[in-house]
Structures are given as C-alpha cells and as structure tokens.
Design a protein around this motif. Structure first.
Motif, PDB file in Angstrom:
ATOM      1  N   ALA A   1       1.736   7.513   2.269  1.00  0.00           N
ATOM      2  CA  ALA A   1       1.880   6.322   3.104  1.00  0.00           C
ATOM      3  C   ALA A   1       1.493   5.045   2.354  1.00  0.00           C
ATOM      4  O   ALA A   1       2.204   4.030   2.396  1.00  0.00           O
ATOM      5  CB  ALA A   1       1.045   6.458   4.374  1.00  0.00           C
ATOM      6  N   LEU A   2       0.365   5.084   1.657  1.00  0.00           N
ATOM      7  CA  LEU A   2      -0.050   3.890   0.919  1.00  0.00           C
ATOM      8  C   LEU A   2       0.874   3.603  -0.262  1.00  0.00           C
ATOM      9  O   LEU A   2       1.092   2.447  -0.628  1.00  0.00           O
ATOM     10  CB  LEU A   2      -1.489   4.039   0.426  1.00  0.00           C
ATOM     11  N   ASP A   3       1.422   4.650  -0.858  1.00  0.00           N
ATOM     12  CA  ASP A   3       2.402   4.433  -1.923  1.00  0.00           C
ATOM     13  C   ASP A   3       3.600   3.656  -1.387  1.00  0.00           C
ATOM     14  O   ASP A   3       4.138   2.771  -2.054  1.00  0.00           O
ATOM     15  CB  ASP A   3       2.867   5.776  -2.496  1.00  0.00           C
ATOM     16  N   ALA A   4       4.026   4.015  -0.177  1.00  0.00           N
ATOM     17  CA  ALA A   4       5.142   3.307   0.439  1.00  0.00           C
ATOM     18  C   ALA A   4       4.777   1.848   0.696  1.00  0.00           C
ATOM     19  O   ALA A   4       5.570   0.933   0.425  1.00  0.00           O
ATOM     20  CB  ALA A   4       5.542   3.996   1.738  1.00  0.00           C
ATOM     21  N   VAL A   5       3.565   1.608   1.222  1.00  0.00           N
ATOM     22  CA  VAL A   5       3.111   0.239   1.471  1.00  0.00           C
ATOM     23  C   VAL A   5       3.112  -0.560   0.168  1.00  0.00           C
ATOM     24  O   VAL A   5       3.620  -1.690   0.114  1.00  0.00           O
ATOM     25  CB  VAL A   5       1.705   0.232   2.092  1.00  0.00           C
ATOM     26  N   ALA A   6       2.534   0.032  -0.879  1.00  0.00           N
ATOM     27  CA  ALA A   6       2.456  -0.662  -2.165  1.00  0.00           C
ATOM     28  C   ALA A   6       3.848  -0.977  -2.704  1.00  0.00           C
ATOM     29  O   ALA A   6       4.080  -2.065  -3.252  1.00  0.00           O
ATOM     30  CB  ALA A   6       1.685   0.189  -3.165  1.00  0.00           C
ATOM     31  N   GLY A   7       4.778  -0.046  -2.551  1.00  0.00           N
ATOM     32  CA  GLY A   7       6.131  -0.280  -3.023  1.00  0.00           C
ATOM     33  C   GLY A   7       6.822  -1.400  -2.273  1.00  0.00           C
ATOM     34  O   GLY A   7       7.455  -2.280  -2.881  1.00  0.00           O
ATOM     35  N   HIS A   8       6.692  -1.389  -0.951  1.00  0.00           N
ATOM     36  CA  HIS A   8       7.306  -2.448  -0.146  1.00  0.00           C
ATOM     37  C   HIS A   8       6.686  -3.810  -0.477  1.00  0.00           C
ATOM     38  O   HIS A   8       7.400  -4.815  -0.579  1.00  0.00           O
ATOM     39  CB  HIS A   8       7.138  -2.149   1.342  1.00  0.00           C
ATOM     40  N   ALA A   9       5.359  -3.840  -0.622  1.00  0.00           N
ATOM     41  CA  ALA A   9       4.681  -5.105  -0.925  1.00  0.00           C
ATOM     42  C   ALA A   9       5.097  -5.632  -2.288  1.00  0.00           C
ATOM     43  O   ALA A   9       5.384  -6.830  -2.458  1.00  0.00           O
ATOM     44  CB  ALA A   9       3.168  -4.905  -0.866  1.00  0.00           C
ATOM     45  N   THR A  10       5.128  -4.757  -3.275  1.00  0.00           N
ATOM     46  CA  THR A  10       5.532  -5.168  -4.623  1.00  0.00           C
ATOM     47  C   THR A  10       6.929  -5.771  -4.612  1.00  0.00           C
ATOM     48  O   THR A  10       7.170  -6.847  -5.180  1.00  0.00           O
ATOM     49  CB  THR A  10       5.497  -3.968  -5.585  1.00  0.00           C
ATOM     50  N   ASP A  11       7.858  -5.097  -3.961  1.00  0.00           N
ATOM     51  CA  ASP A  11       9.237  -5.590  -3.916  1.00  0.00           C
ATOM     52  C   ASP A  11       9.312  -6.945  -3.224  1.00  0.00           C
ATOM     53  O   ASP A  11      10.023  -7.848  -3.679  1.00  0.00           O
ATOM     54  CB  ASP A  11      10.132  -4.590  -3.177  1.00  0.00           C
ATOM     55  N   TRP A  12       8.588  -7.101  -2.127  1.00  0.00           N
ATOM     56  CA  TRP A  12       8.635  -8.349  -1.372  1.00  0.00           C
ATOM     57  C   TRP A  12       8.105  -9.517  -2.200  1.00  0.00           C
ATOM     58  O   TRP A  12       8.735 -10.585  -2.270  1.00  0.00           O
ATOM     59  CB  TRP A  12       7.839  -8.203  -0.077  1.00  0.00           C
TER      60      TRP A  12
ATOM     61  N   VAL B   1       4.617  -4.559   7.678  1.00  0.00           N
ATOM     62  CA  VAL B   1       4.696  -3.122   7.432  1.00  0.00           C
ATOM     63  C   VAL B   1       3.870  -2.416   8.501  1.00  0.00           C
ATOM     64  O   VAL B   1       2.673  -2.686   8.663  1.00  0.00           O
ATOM     65  CB  VAL B   1       4.170  -2.765   6.031  1.00  0.00           C
ATOM     66  N   VAL B   2       4.508  -1.499   9.218  1.00  0.00           N
ATOM     67  CA  VAL B   2       3.869  -0.827  10.343  1.00  0.00           C
ATOM     68  C   VAL B   2       4.081   0.674  10.228  1.00  0.00           C
ATOM     69  O   VAL B   2       5.142   1.134   9.777  1.00  0.00           O
ATOM     70  CB  VAL B   2       4.449  -1.330  11.685  1.00  0.00           C
ATOM     71  N   GLY B   3       3.080   1.448  10.613  1.00  0.00           N
ATOM     72  CA  GLY B   3       3.210   2.899  10.617  1.00  0.00           C
ATOM     73  C   GLY B   3       4.109   3.370  11.751  1.00  0.00           C
ATOM     74  O   GLY B   3       4.051   2.838  12.868  1.00  0.00           O
ATOM     75  N   GLY B   4       4.919   4.373  11.477  1.00  0.00           N
ATOM     76  CA  GLY B   4       5.819   4.890  12.495  1.00  0.00           C
ATOM     77  C   GLY B   4       5.108   5.537  13.667  1.00  0.00           C
ATOM     78  O   GLY B   4       5.690   5.699  14.744  1.00  0.00           O
TER      79      GLY B   4
ATOM     80  N   GLY C   1       5.986   8.391   9.905  1.00  0.00           N
ATOM     81  CA  GLY C   1       4.880   9.334   9.962  1.00  0.00           C
ATOM     82  C   GLY C   1       3.507   8.752   9.737  1.00  0.00           C
ATOM     83  O   GLY C   1       2.504   9.463   9.840  1.00  0.00           O
ATOM     84  N   ALA C   2       3.416   7.464   9.430  1.00  0.00           N
ATOM     85  CA  ALA C   2       2.118   6.849   9.145  1.00  0.00           C
ATOM     86  C   ALA C   2       1.436   6.373  10.413  1.00  0.00           C
ATOM     87  O   ALA C   2       2.082   5.841  11.321  1.00  0.00           O
ATOM     88  CB  ALA C   2       2.282   5.685   8.179  1.00  0.00           C
TER      89      ALA C   2
END
Length: 202
Positions: free
Chosen positions: A179-190, A139-142, A169-170
């Motif tokens: 931004a962290l919500d997005a990270v948490a969501g991606h991590a949870t799904d993975w 996961v990388v910031g844009g 935008g991160a």
C-alpha cells in the motif's frame, strides 16, 4: 522546531511533509514515502508541526489554522536554505496535515507547485479550498469509505486540477503489503509532473 532536510543533487523540487494527528517527523510511513521521493530525485523536509507539549492538548491537532501557520513558517525557512532556495515547493499531507497543506497553499503569496494528500482530511480546510491554486492529488485507501466520502466532498470545492486515486484494499493507515509503495509511486509521479522543469543556464 527540529526537522530533517534532504536535497539530492540536481533535485527537481522540495516536498514538505505535514503530518497528521498523533504523528511527527519520525512517522515510519511518511519517512518511507520521503525515502522514495529522495530516490526519485526530489528533496524532502520532515518536521514536527507541534511541540510535545502542544500535542498534549488534543484541540491543537485539529487547529488547522495553527498547523498551516507552522507549515508556512517552515516553507519560508526552506526557501532561505542555499540548497533549496531555487526549488519549487510541494506539500505532502496526511490526516489533518493534508488540511494544513491545503490551507497554507491557499495563502496569498505562497507559491506551491503541487500537493499530495495521503488518507487526508482535506474537508477540514473547508473555507480555504476554493482558493487553492496548486494541483492536488488525493490518495485514499479503498477500504476507508468515510475518508473517501470526505475527500470527494472536498474535491468538489477545489477550483484547480485535482484527482482522487484509490489504493485498492488499503485501510486508513495504508499498512497493507504494497500500500505504501503505491502511495509513494503516485506521489512521485504527481510531483514530477507538476514541478516545473529547470531550464539550462545559457
């Protein structure tokens, strides 16, 4: 080394956090992600890879072999805890901690189910990347172009399922709103996809 182990009832797996340079188990960003994982039914273990005295020597922060060794020690410890002994293991790494996670996951006999890197430096695991067998999400910031390029280079050396996910935008620390919500969501799904499902006892 001190650590914070949280295992929800009927947890699907346990995620160990490998913190990056200048960070530890009290990192507000990693604790935020850990809380989201807990709410999703995943266990977490946050701990310090280095002692305060070791952190004073900047070279230790970039000693990936040392950091990976500490992660392996904590992995072995977690597998001895009654509430976590039967759970699949995942790693969540940030900055240099991502390299330590990949290095540790490439160690023979260390069965890791999945890895997530947040703004990580997977390139620092260089010679070990090809030996990683755990599906890896980067996961990388844009708005973090240098780290983006380093992640793309590292992904090219992975011989396992992998994906680069960009948070628009991160910047490097994912301090922007959402931004962290997005990270948490991606991590949870993975993790939920790649942790093996428990089979009911007959």
């Amino acid at each position: 080394m001190s650590g914070d182990l949280i295992v929800p009832d009927a947890a699907q797996g346990l995620v160990l956090f490998a913190h990056g340079s200048g960070s530890g188990r009290h990192s507000p960003r990693n604790r935020y992600v850990a809380g989201a994982l807990n709410e999703a039914g995943l266990g977490t273990l946050l701990f310090d890879l280095l002692t305060p005295e070791e952190e004073a020597d900047r070279a230790n922060v970039f000693d990936i072999g040392l950091l990976a060794g500490r992660l392996l020690e904590r992995t072995a410890w977690a597998r001895e805890q009654p509430e976590a002994a039967c759970l699949p293991i995942g790693y969540f790494g940030a900055s240099t901690g991502a390299a330590a996670a990949l290095w540790a996951a490439a160690t023979p006999g260390n069965d890791v189910a999945a890895i997530v890197s947040r703004g990580g430096r997977p390139d620092l695991a260089g010679p070990r990347l090809a030996a990683v067998r755990a599906p890896t999400l980067l996961v990388v910031g844009g708005r973090d172009p240098v780290v983006m390029e380093l992640n793309e280079q590292a992904q090219g050396r992975l011989a396992v399922e992998s994906r680069i996910t960009v948070v628009p935008g991160a910047t490097h620390l994912f301090e922007e709103p959402g931004a962290l919500d997005a990270v948490a969501g991606h991590a949870t799904d993975w993790f939920r996809v790649h942790f093996p499902r428990a089979h009911p006892i007959m």
